[in-house]
Design a protein around this motif. Structure first.
Motif, PDB file in Angstrom:
ATOM      1  N   HIS A 170     -43.036 -25.740   2.519  1.00  0.00           N
ATOM      2  CA  HIS A 170     -42.921 -24.860   3.688  1.00  0.00           C
ATOM      3  C   HIS A 170     -44.331 -24.388   4.003  1.00  0.00           C
ATOM      4  O   HIS A 170     -44.826 -23.413   3.417  1.00  0.00           O
ATOM      5  CB  HIS A 170     -41.995 -23.685   3.360  1.00  0.00           C
ATOM      6  CG  HIS A 170     -41.650 -22.835   4.549  1.00  0.00           C
ATOM      7  ND1 HIS A 170     -41.011 -23.336   5.669  1.00  0.00           N
ATOM      8  CD2 HIS A 170     -41.852 -21.527   4.792  1.00  0.00           C
ATOM      9  CE1 HIS A 170     -40.844 -22.359   6.547  1.00  0.00           C
ATOM     10  NE2 HIS A 170     -41.345 -21.254   6.043  1.00  0.00           N
ATOM     11  N   SER A 171     -44.995 -25.076   4.922  1.00  0.00           N
ATOM     12  CA  SER A 171     -46.428 -24.818   5.142  1.00  0.00           C
ATOM     13  C   SER A 171     -46.746 -23.405   5.609  1.00  0.00           C
ATOM     14  O   SER A 171     -47.816 -22.896   5.329  1.00  0.00           O
ATOM     15  CB  SER A 171     -47.020 -25.843   6.105  1.00  0.00           C
ATOM     16  OG  SER A 171     -46.216 -26.007   7.247  1.00  0.00           O
ATOM     17  N   PRO A 172     -45.860 -22.717   6.349  1.00  0.00           N
ATOM     18  CA  PRO A 172     -46.195 -21.338   6.723  1.00  0.00           C
ATOM     19  C   PRO A 172     -46.077 -20.334   5.595  1.00  0.00           C
ATOM     20  O   PRO A 172     -46.266 -19.154   5.822  1.00  0.00           O
ATOM     21  CB  PRO A 172     -45.170 -21.009   7.824  1.00  0.00           C
ATOM     22  CG  PRO A 172     -44.580 -22.286   8.246  1.00  0.00           C
ATOM     23  CD  PRO A 172     -44.642 -23.164   7.053  1.00  0.00           C
ATOM     24  N   PHE A 173     -45.761 -20.760   4.377  1.00  0.00           N
ATOM     25  CA  PHE A 173     -45.405 -19.787   3.343  1.00  0.00           C
ATOM     26  C   PHE A 173     -46.514 -18.775   3.079  1.00  0.00           C
ATOM     27  O   PHE A 173     -46.231 -17.621   2.765  1.00  0.00           O
ATOM     28  CB  PHE A 173     -45.010 -20.482   2.036  1.00  0.00           C
ATOM     29  CG  PHE A 173     -44.568 -19.492   0.990  1.00  0.00           C
ATOM     30  CD1 PHE A 173     -45.405 -19.159  -0.070  1.00  0.00           C
ATOM     31  CD2 PHE A 173     -43.345 -18.850   1.093  1.00  0.00           C
ATOM     32  CE1 PHE A 173     -45.010 -18.206  -1.012  1.00  0.00           C
ATOM     33  CE2 PHE A 173     -42.946 -17.903   0.153  1.00  0.00           C
ATOM     34  CZ  PHE A 173     -43.774 -17.579  -0.902  1.00  0.00           C
ATOM     35  N   VAL A 174     -47.790 -19.170   3.209  1.00  0.00           N
ATOM     36  CA  VAL A 174     -48.881 -18.207   2.953  1.00  0.00           C
ATOM     37  C   VAL A 174     -48.722 -16.982   3.854  1.00  0.00           C
ATOM     38  O   VAL A 174     -49.053 -15.858   3.468  1.00  0.00           O
ATOM     39  CB  VAL A 174     -50.254 -18.864   3.197  1.00  0.00           C
ATOM     40  CG1 VAL A 174     -51.371 -17.829   3.143  1.00  0.00           C
ATOM     41  CG2 VAL A 174     -50.509 -19.926   2.159  1.00  0.00           C
ATOM     42  N   PHE A 175     -48.183 -17.210   5.048  1.00  0.00           N
ATOM     43  CA  PHE A 175     -47.971 -16.106   5.988  1.00  0.00           C
ATOM     44  C   PHE A 175     -47.074 -15.038   5.381  1.00  0.00           C
ATOM     45  O   PHE A 175     -47.227 -13.847   5.660  1.00  0.00           O
ATOM     46  CB  PHE A 175     -47.355 -16.669   7.273  1.00  0.00           C
ATOM     47  CG  PHE A 175     -46.845 -15.631   8.211  1.00  0.00           C
ATOM     48  CD1 PHE A 175     -45.489 -15.406   8.351  1.00  0.00           C
ATOM     49  CD2 PHE A 175     -47.715 -14.848   8.942  1.00  0.00           C
ATOM     50  CE1 PHE A 175     -45.005 -14.440   9.212  1.00  0.00           C
ATOM     51  CE2 PHE A 175     -47.246 -13.877   9.806  1.00  0.00           C
ATOM     52  CZ  PHE A 175     -45.890 -13.672   9.937  1.00  0.00           C
ATOM     53  N   PHE A 176     -46.149 -15.432   4.492  1.00  0.00           N
ATOM     54  CA  PHE A 176     -45.218 -14.468   3.916  1.00  0.00           C
ATOM     55  C   PHE A 176     -45.806 -13.737   2.709  1.00  0.00           C
ATOM     56  O   PHE A 176     -45.119 -12.985   2.023  1.00  0.00           O
ATOM     57  CB  PHE A 176     -43.901 -15.168   3.567  1.00  0.00           C
ATOM     58  CG  PHE A 176     -43.211 -15.686   4.793  1.00  0.00           C
ATOM     59  CD1 PHE A 176     -43.266 -17.037   5.114  1.00  0.00           C
ATOM     60  CD2 PHE A 176     -42.553 -14.826   5.662  1.00  0.00           C
ATOM     61  CE1 PHE A 176     -42.667 -17.516   6.274  1.00  0.00           C
ATOM     62  CE2 PHE A 176     -41.944 -15.298   6.821  1.00  0.00           C
ATOM     63  CZ  PHE A 176     -42.011 -16.643   7.136  1.00  0.00           C
ATOM     64  N   LEU A 177     -47.089 -13.973   2.478  1.00  0.00           N
ATOM     65  CA  LEU A 177     -47.799 -13.156   1.486  1.00  0.00           C
ATOM     66  C   LEU A 177     -48.565 -12.029   2.187  1.00  0.00           C
ATOM     67  O   LEU A 177     -49.286 -11.270   1.551  1.00  0.00           O
ATOM     68  CB  LEU A 177     -48.810 -14.027   0.707  1.00  0.00           C
ATOM     69  CG  LEU A 177     -48.222 -15.265   0.027  1.00  0.00           C
ATOM     70  CD1 LEU A 177     -49.335 -16.067  -0.650  1.00  0.00           C
ATOM     71  CD2 LEU A 177     -47.161 -14.879  -0.993  1.00  0.00           C
ATOM     72  N   VAL A 178     -48.372 -11.958   3.517  1.00  0.00           N
ATOM     73  CA  VAL A 178     -49.139 -11.026   4.357  1.00  0.00           C
ATOM     74  C   VAL A 178     -48.251  -9.899   4.860  1.00  0.00           C
ATOM     75  O   VAL A 178     -47.049 -10.097   5.109  1.00  0.00           O
ATOM     76  CB  VAL A 178     -49.721 -11.772   5.580  1.00  0.00           C
ATOM     77  CG1 VAL A 178     -50.466 -10.811   6.502  1.00  0.00           C
ATOM     78  CG2 VAL A 178     -50.635 -12.905   5.149  1.00  0.00           C
ATOM     79  N   GLY A 179     -48.852  -8.719   5.049  1.00  0.00           N
ATOM     80  CA  GLY A 179     -48.181  -7.633   5.746  1.00  0.00           C
ATOM     81  C   GLY A 179     -46.848  -7.238   5.157  1.00  0.00           C
ATOM     82  O   GLY A 179     -46.667  -7.193   3.939  1.00  0.00           O
ATOM     83  N   GLU A 180     -45.899  -6.996   6.053  1.00  0.00           N
ATOM     84  CA  GLU A 180     -44.604  -6.460   5.595  1.00  0.00           C
ATOM     85  C   GLU A 180     -43.854  -7.435   4.698  1.00  0.00           C
ATOM     86  O   GLU A 180     -42.937  -7.049   3.995  1.00  0.00           O
ATOM     87  CB  GLU A 180     -43.733  -6.070   6.793  1.00  0.00           C
ATOM     88  CG  GLU A 180     -43.380  -7.217   7.726  1.00  0.00           C
ATOM     89  CD  GLU A 180     -44.374  -7.348   8.869  1.00  0.00           C
ATOM     90  OE1 GLU A 180     -45.549  -7.008   8.682  1.00  0.00           O
ATOM     91  OE2 GLU A 180     -43.961  -7.810   9.967  1.00  0.00           O
TER      92      GLU A 180
END
Lengths: 534, 316
Positions: A170-180
């Motif tokens: 899931h290439s966007p996963f790094v995004f889910f280490l950010v913010g909320e």
């Protein structure tokens, strides 16, 4: 009567400045670059809304998520230029640095070893794992498990390492280490507690640059400098006072008295007024929020693509942008903002052309009835536009749209609803046409399109395949090709008429330095540790 | 008196039960629910919303949801806010004092002003100033508080900077009565002026009637000075209608005034009830509405008792 004479930002300067942001930086930075930051002082932020909680995973409003960024740290951050930067993790995981395995399934994070919670206890990998388990616990009323629902396991080989294994790439996963999505909460304070009603909602403890001090319900939230923040010499400010003023007039009056230094996301009328305030600047920044017309593709009449294109040809976006929206925005044709790397200009743009609208409807057999409303096979092109009541700007836009559609034989009536029921209508599909705003996350996961059914009740295998391709590979070039396919599909089949990308106007005191708003509004305080008052 | 009180109590309980059922049903009518606070987030899925609804018990039949609420109410527990994740009683208790303070100040301003104006116009029915007073009271009744409040805020706060734009006190400064009063002044006067305008007309009419009474004519005939006639004989009787009105207004001491609270950023119950309704935070909305219902019922009871105390002719 006093007249305040202050800085003015002309429309031309505004649009040129915004255009310059495209392809370069996200915004014109608010930085006193040449000055040496000064420590001390209290920054007062005025807000029209009050967060429902300061427990990040339970927050429903952007105001809370932004404020959480001052109390909590996330594993990774995104700066105002759209670049990932490390935070609690020493470096942003990538395939190149080995933080992401070649098969895209395993993420390895190395945490900083100098981070302490506000009560003095050290942050460890156990806190990260606890946070994950807490999010996945069905008994907790966590708002969303986005990103973390893709995780198979989280292991902690040692106190400063976290290994996350995904169920599938899931290439966007790094995004889910950010913010909320990526804030970490303290295991030692929350383990074993009933989190749905814990005191933590009103008395949070984080690792961020500011420590929670006080929350007077309906009035203010007070944060104080974290003297033990892991970034030496930061934050510069002594405190942040978040003042809740539930009226735009009240916020403007408070600003005129010098009673606040920052007010975000003013509406377009207020930003005109605020330009004359002495001692303030109006800072503009693009955002990933966009306004659109939802078209319910399951609705009789709207299930015909020709009708949807006719609606687009009958909508004079350009005139609306120039008049009602005061020339501050330009029409858009995609859910992706042109400032984002994933944007591709769609090859099809249905610009205002009522003659063409009439022509394609006539050719498709939609004939005008005695009352001028087109019909075919027992279906009438008469729809209700769901719109949030009480917003003058939105009402004016919908009125202009109604008039344009009336001319092409499509009858539109108003169906005003309150804000609380607007998006639930979209989710439930209990609407025909609707006007409002939506937004995409930074990684363009197109989350709303992947839900079954989606809000538009639009079915397209091509779209789903393109989204799957865009969110699986880490190859940006390949992702860009996939996002082009997504935008072409949406432009070709038009389940929504994209209208304009929202520009945010923030009122900022000239004393405030280093304020750099983020296109994702819930991360506007990403660099609060670097704000200072001149 | 005891019989009267017992009779009223036996009437109040079923009345409040019916009110609570009606309120509960009406709250369910608007579309959307408590989970709507999350619906704007694209990352929130249908599964997330279903999970939240299940955890909050919102997927149960409505009668069961009502009975759960009622069971808690009997134990004097108003439940837990869906939005703020904490007890409704605690939320309400934080807002009650700011509201009571604002309403008491507004009522005090209104009572004193209305008594002076009503008495003056009744004593001087043919004075030229009566026209000015009448016009002012008509404006006070007609002009909406959101307009007068915004105008006062614009002129006195934004332009002239003589009053605070809003809030209860200067945050971070030591406690100061003057500071509190400074912040209270504008919202209390704006809110009180509406009541003042209406009550002055009641009082004016009431005093006109009282001045026609035999006991007033007798007192004057005995040679009593006019101020004594007014203070000793006319005042209490002239204010009797206001007692009834005040009894009905007692609930407002706790329910606040939404518009004034929004304009002047006053963190009171008026804003709380509005926010809870807009957010579909049913426990908070039900809690406040039930408190309001109890206040109205008790207020009427208190008014009836006060009437008997003030007027010995009235027997209960």
């Amino acid at each position: 009567m006093k007249r305040w004479i202050g800085t003015r930002l002309s429309r031309r300067e505004l649009l040129l400045g915004t255009a310059a942001a495209v392809g370069t930086t996200m915004m014109t930075p608010r930085i006193g670059n040449s000055a040496t930051p000064k420590a001390g002082g209290q920054l007062i932020i005025g807000s029209i809304q009050e967060t429902n909680s300061l427990f990040p995973m339970f927050m429903g409003l952007n105001v809370g998520k932004a404020l959480a960024g001052t109390i909590f740290d996330s594993l990774v951050k995104i700066d105002d230029k759209g670049d990932y930067i490390p935070c609690l993790a020493k470096e942003v995981p990538t395939i190149e640095n080995g933080g992401i395995s070649r098969d895209g399934l395993t993420y390895t994070l190395h945490l900083r070893d100098d981070v302490k919670w506000h009560d003095g206890r050290p942050l460890t990998s156990a806190d990260v794992r606890f946070t994950y388990e807490m999010i996945m616990n069905k008994e907790n009323n966590i708002v969303t498990r986005a990103g973390w629902s893709e995780v198979e396991t989280v292991t902690t080989p040692n106190p400063t390492s976290v290994t996350i294994r995904l169920k599938h790439p899931h290439s966007p996963f790094v995004f889910f280490l950010v913010g909320e999505y990526g804030y970490v909460v303290p295991k030692h304070l929350l383990d074993g507690k009933t989190l749905n009603t814990a005191d933590f909602h009103r008395k949070p403890v984080g690792t961020g640059p500011f420590v929670f001090k006080e929350w007077v319900a309906g009035d203010h939230i007070l944060l104080a400098k974290n003297p033990n923040y892991w970034m030496p010499g930061r934050p510069y400010l002594d405190s942040i006072l978040y003042k809740i003023v539930p009226s735009t007039q009240g916020l403007l009056a408070l600003a005129q008295q010098g009673g606040l230094q920052l007010r975000e996301a003013m509406n377009y009328q207020d930003q005109e007024t605020a330009r004359s305030f002495h001692g303030y600047d109006v800072v503009s920044a693009p955002s990933y929020t966009y306004f659109l017309f939802w078209l319910n593709c399951a609705e009789p009449g709207l299930d015909d693509e020709i009708v949807r294109h006719a609606l687009a040809y009958g909508l004079d976006k350009g005139t609306i942008c120039k008049t009602i929206l005061k020339g501050l925005v330009e029409p858009s044709w995609s859910p992706i903002n042109p400032i984002h790397w994933a944007y591709s200009e769609p090859s099809r743009k249905d610009t205002y052309d009522p003659r063409k609208a009439n022509a394609i409807l006539d050719a498709a057999g939609w004939k005008r009835g005695a009352d001028g409303v087109r019909e075919k096979g027992g279906k009438r092109l008469a729809f209700a536009i769901t719109n949030i009541a009480g917003d003058v700007e939105r009402l004016q836009i919908v009125q202009v749209a109604q008039r344009g559609w009336d001319e092409i034989g499509i009858k539109a009536t108003f169906r005003p609803v309150d804000a609380a029921s607007h998006n639930p209508n979209m989710r439930a599909g209990t609407y025909q046409l609707a006007y409002g705003f939506w937004f995409e996350d930074y990684e363009m996961t197109m989350a709303a399109w992947t839900q079954d059914p989606n809000q538009w009740r639009y079915k397209s295998d091509n779209l789903q395949k393109a989204i799957q391709a865009a969110t699986t590979t880490h190859d940006r070039a390949a992702r860009k090709v996939a996002y082009r396919a997504i935008q072409e599909d949406l432009a070709e089949h038009l389940p929504a008429i994209y209208f304009f990308n929202r520009i945010l106007f923030d009122l900022v005191s000239k004393r405030v330095q280093n304020y750099r708003p983020n296109p994702n509004g819930s991360w506007n305080y990403w660099n609060a540790h670097e704000w200072w008052l001149a | 008196m005891l019989t009267f009180l017992l009779r009223r109590v036996t009437e109040i309980v079923p009345l409040l039960a019916v009110i609570s059922i009606m309120l509960f049903c009406v709250l369910q009518l608007p579309p959307g629910g408590p989970e709507t606070i999350y619906a704007n987030d694209p990352a929130v899925t249908a599964e997330d919303i279903a999970r939240i609804k299940g955890n909050l018990g919102l997927d149960r039949p409505l009668p069961l949801q009502y009975l759960s609420w009622l069971r808690q109410l009997v134990l004097l527990d108003l439940g837990t806010s869906y939005r703020e994740h904490r007890p409704v009683l605690r939320i309400v208790s934080e807002r009650i004092w700011p509201t009571t303070k604002l309403m008491l100040a507004a009522f005090a301003f209104a009572i004193i002003g209305a008594t002076l104006i009503g008495l003056y116009t009744a004593i001087h029915p043919r004075a030229k100033s009566r026209w000015t007073v009448n016009a002012a009271t008509m404006l006070g009744i007609s002009l909406p508080t959101f307009w007068t409040g915004l105008m006062v805020q614009l002129v006195l706060a934004a332009w002239l900077n003589v009053i605070p734009a809003g809030g209860m006190y200067n945050i971070g400064e030591p406690f100061s009565v003057l500071d509190r009063l400074h912040h209270l002044l504008a919202p209390a006067v704006i809110l009180g002026s509406v009541y003042l305008a209406a009550w002055s007309r009641y009082i004016h009419s009431s005093f006109l009637n009282v001045f026609q009474e035999d006991y007033i004519r007798t007192a004057r005939a005995k040679g009593m000075p006019e101020p004594s006639v007014i203070m000793k004989h006319a005042l209490v009787n002239g204010l009797l209608p206001i007692i009834t009105i005040l009894g009905l207004e007692v609930p407002r001491l706790f329910t606040g005034a939404m518009v004034t609270e929004v304009v002047f950023a006053w963190p009171g119950m008026g804003r709380l009830v509005t926010d809870s309704l807009l957010a579909r935070d049913y426990p908070v909305a039900m809690g406040i509405l039930i408190i309001m219902a109890v206040m109205v019922v008790l207020g009427n009871l208190v008014a009836d008792i006060l009437y008997a105390v003030v007027d010995p002719r009235i027997r209960i």
